[in-house]
Enzyme design. Structure first.
Site, PDB file in Angstrom:
ATOM      1  CD1 TRP A 136     -35.582   6.222  -5.349  1.00 48.76           C
ATOM      2  CD2 TRP A 136     -33.351   6.050  -5.174  1.00 48.76           C
ATOM      3  NE1 TRP A 136     -35.127   7.422  -5.031  1.00 48.76           N
ATOM      4  CE2 TRP A 136     -33.945   7.482  -4.795  1.00 48.76           C
ATOM      5  CE3 TRP A 136     -31.972   5.687  -4.938  1.00 48.76           C
ATOM      6  CZ2 TRP A 136     -32.622   8.302  -4.384  1.00 48.76           C
ATOM      7  CZ3 TRP A 136     -31.276   6.645  -4.521  1.00 48.76           C
ATOM      8  CH2 TRP A 136     -31.600   7.955  -4.504  1.00 48.76           C
TER       9      TRP A 136
ATOM     10  CE  LYS B  17     -44.440   1.427  -4.357  1.00 48.18           C
ATOM     11  NZ  LYS B  17     -43.352   1.233  -5.506  1.00 48.18           N
TER      12      LYS B  17
ATOM     13  CD  GLU C 217     -36.929   2.712  10.077  1.00 51.33           C
ATOM     14  OE1 GLU C 217     -36.735   1.909  11.030  1.00 51.33           O
ATOM     15  OE2 GLU C 217     -35.849   3.598  10.105  1.00 51.33           O
ATOM     16  CG  LEU C 218     -40.452   8.442   7.655  1.00 52.21           C
ATOM     17  CD1 LEU C 218     -41.590   9.350   8.146  1.00 52.21           C
ATOM     18  CD2 LEU C 218     -40.970   7.931   6.345  1.00 52.21           C
TER      19      LEU C 218
ATOM     20  CB  CYS D 182     -32.010   7.521   5.384  1.00 56.90           C
ATOM     21  SG  CYS D 182     -31.673   5.919   5.985  1.00 56.90           S
TER      22      CYS D 182
ATOM     23  CD  GLU E  74     -33.257  12.758   3.230  1.00 61.83           C
ATOM     24  OE1 GLU E  74     -34.171  12.848   2.754  1.00 61.83           O
ATOM     25  OE2 GLU E  74     -32.973  11.773   4.021  1.00 61.83           O
TER      26      GLU E  74
END
Ligand SMILES: NC(=O)c1ccc[n+]([C@@H]2O[C@H](COP(=O)([O-])OP(=O)(O)OC[C@H]3O[C@@H](n4cnc5c(N)ncnc54)[C@H](O)[C@@H]3O)[C@@H](O)[C@H]2O)c1
Ligand SMILES: O=C[C@H](O)CS(=O)(=O)O
Length: 484
Positions: A157, A181, A256-257, A290, A387
């Site tokens: 998001w 999605k 991509e974390l 991120c 994080e």
């Protein structure tokens, strides 16, 4: 009510096989504005059956889309790029309404998202193969690059447009088809981009968007043998889950974390540049990116001056509703995000950290948190490992370069790192030793479509954008032509 120039861009249906449809059972999910909780629209709450149909449509479409020429695909992508830029104001208004970021940042993200489309419109025509000098006189050896096939994409998001085009554009450029999605919090940006893709001439079934039950849709995507590649951007735990789910069908994966970016300030840094870089890399999107700096490692000799200057600069940030002129920090995505930030700050204060700015929920509402600077932060505090994903800058001290690098690398993540120094020998020494996919030197902003975006360790697999971004959507085929 959202005021748009082109109201058709506010899509409240999914795009499956070229048709704008409701969920099979008519179920919908509300999309709300994080600034005031207002309902913007309702989108279909789809599940496994709709996802299966989108994949089947993508498989059918692939049989013809794969045979288009690179020039034809480039032409359609270029038209999509032009339509996205022409709709910048509407797309930004939709994004600020559903995600909360300031309008200026949303407009910037639309330009960034369009840049990925333009980049891959160009890359489409440079997917060169190879002719290999043959070891034998009777054969010719060639290598061709071919589209992987049907792809699936799942996006977060925090960047509702750029994370979509960073996946869909290379897929289409390569000759693949794709089922997306989007995040349940921000589907409207993805649906508007899909509407513009259809207007640009993307054929039915080539690009579908299925909104709804994440786990059910993800499970179908992961288990389907038709889906040959899954590209995911989101949290590390979900990435690991999807990696496991995809194992049985041996898919190509792009992950991509999460991140835990260090921002190192050496004694010899240009302090004003470092403060400006810190603001840019920490408070963009209210700290919900991120690649946001998550830990500020400041050398002893500059620590007090840097802390004071950063706190003063943070005090000048304008917190408010993203649609209002001049606002630079909007709300977080939801109350849960604020609660997590509040918990991390509370943990740090409870273990001896000091507040230099902010340090509590903002009075504007339950989704706001004050831009915050914490001093005297140590490795014992949760912010050293987790994080933050919010507007909080924790300041750690270090003595020398070796300690700075050791502290910077002391994390499971490896996405982005930043450091400020005027010593050019140190630039190359430290860049080489930082265990991260991307390093910003004397800058807090590194993201661009022309460079490989991605990380290592728990931050993921693969790179997006750049001349490398197409590779993840293509297979190499070696053809040995004998009997010559
Ligand atoms: N590395 C990058 O480029 C990058 C970019 C943006 C965000 N992120 C990371 O994403 C996280 C924040 O985004 P988020 O809260 O949307 O992450 P998230 O992992 O909760 O959700 C990301 C996407 O995965 C979907 N999802 C959740 N559970 C799923 C499941 N079981 N099966 C299938 N899909 C599922 C969500 O609906 C959403 O579309 C942060 O950790 C941030 O660092 C990384
Ligand atoms: O959250 C990180 C995204 O990749 C956004 S950006 O590419 O850093 O702008």
């Amino acid at each position: 009510m959202l005021e748009l120039n082109d109201t058709a861009l506010l899509r409240a249906h999914c795009l499956i096989g070229g048709q704008w449809v409701d969920a099979d059972d008519g179920a919908t999910t509300a999309v709300t504005n994080p600034a005031d909780g207002a309902t913007i629209a309702h989108v279909p709450c789809c599940g496994a059956a709709e996802a299966e149909r989108a994949i089947a449509a993508a498989d059918t479409a692939f049989q013809t889309w794969r045979d288009t020429t690179a020039a034809e695909r480039a032409h359609i992508l270029r038209r999509w790029h032009d339509l996205v830029l022409a709709s910048q104001d509407d797309l930004a208004a939709i994004m600020t309404a559903e995600q909360g970021k300031p309008l200026a940042e949303a407009k910037g993200e639309i330009v960034y998202a369009a840049a990925y489309i333009e980049w891959f419109a160009e890359e489409a025509r440079r997917a060169y193969g190879e002719v290999i000098p043959s070891p034998a006189r009777d054969r010719q050896l060639v290598v061709t690059r071919e589209p992987v096939g049907v792809c699936a994409a799942i996006t977060p998001w925090n960047f509702p447009a750029a994370m979509v085009t960073r996946k869909v554009a290379p897929a289409l450029a390569a000759g693949c088809t794709i089922v997306l999605k989007p995040a349940q919090q921000t589907p409207l940006s993805a649906l508007a981009l899909a509407d513009l893709a259809v207007r640009a001439g993307v054929p039915s079934g080539v690009f579908s968007v299925v909104t709804g039950k994440a786990s059910a849709i993800g499970r179908v995507m992961s288990a389907s043998p038709v889906v040959r590649k899954l590209s995911f951007t989101g949290s590390t735990p979900v990435g690991i889950h999807l990696m496991r789910e995809c194992a049985d069908t041996v898919k190509k994966l792009s992950l991509e974390l999460g991140g835990n970016a260090p921002f190192i300030v050496f004694d010899d840094a240009d302090i004003d540049a470092a403060v400006a870089g810190a603001i840019a890399s920490k408070y963009r999107n209210a700290g919900q990116t991120c690649v946001c700096s998550n830990r500020f490692l400041v050398q002893d000799g500059i620590y007090d001056r840097f802390a004071a200057k950063l706190a003063a600069a943070v005090g000048l940030l304008k917190v408010g509703n993203g649609r209002d002129e001049g606002v630079t920090v909007g709300p977080l995505i939801d109350d849960g995000a604020v609660a997590k930030v509040e918990e991390l700050v509370g943990d740090a204060l409870g273990k001896g950290a000091r507040v230099l700015a902010g340090g509590r929920r903002h009075t504007l509402g339950r989704n706001w948190y004050e831009p915050t600077v914490l001093a005297d932060v140590t490795q014992a505090m949760a912010v050293a490992r987790e994080e933050i994903f919010g507007p909080v800058a924790p300041l750690f001290r270090f003595k020398d370069e070796a300690e700075a690098v050791a502290l910077a690398n002391d994390t499971e993540y490896g996405l982005a790192a930043y450091f400020y120094t005027t010593d050019h020998a140190r630039v190359w020494r430290v860049s080489r030793r930082l265990e991260y996919g991307m390093v910003g030197v004397n800058t807090g902003l590194i993201s661009t479509e022309v460079a490989p975006f991605g990380g290592m360790k728990s931050s993921g697999i693969g790179r997006e954008g750049s001349r490398h971004g197409l590779e993840d959507y293509m297979e190499l085929k070696y053809i040995a032509m004998g009997g010559l």
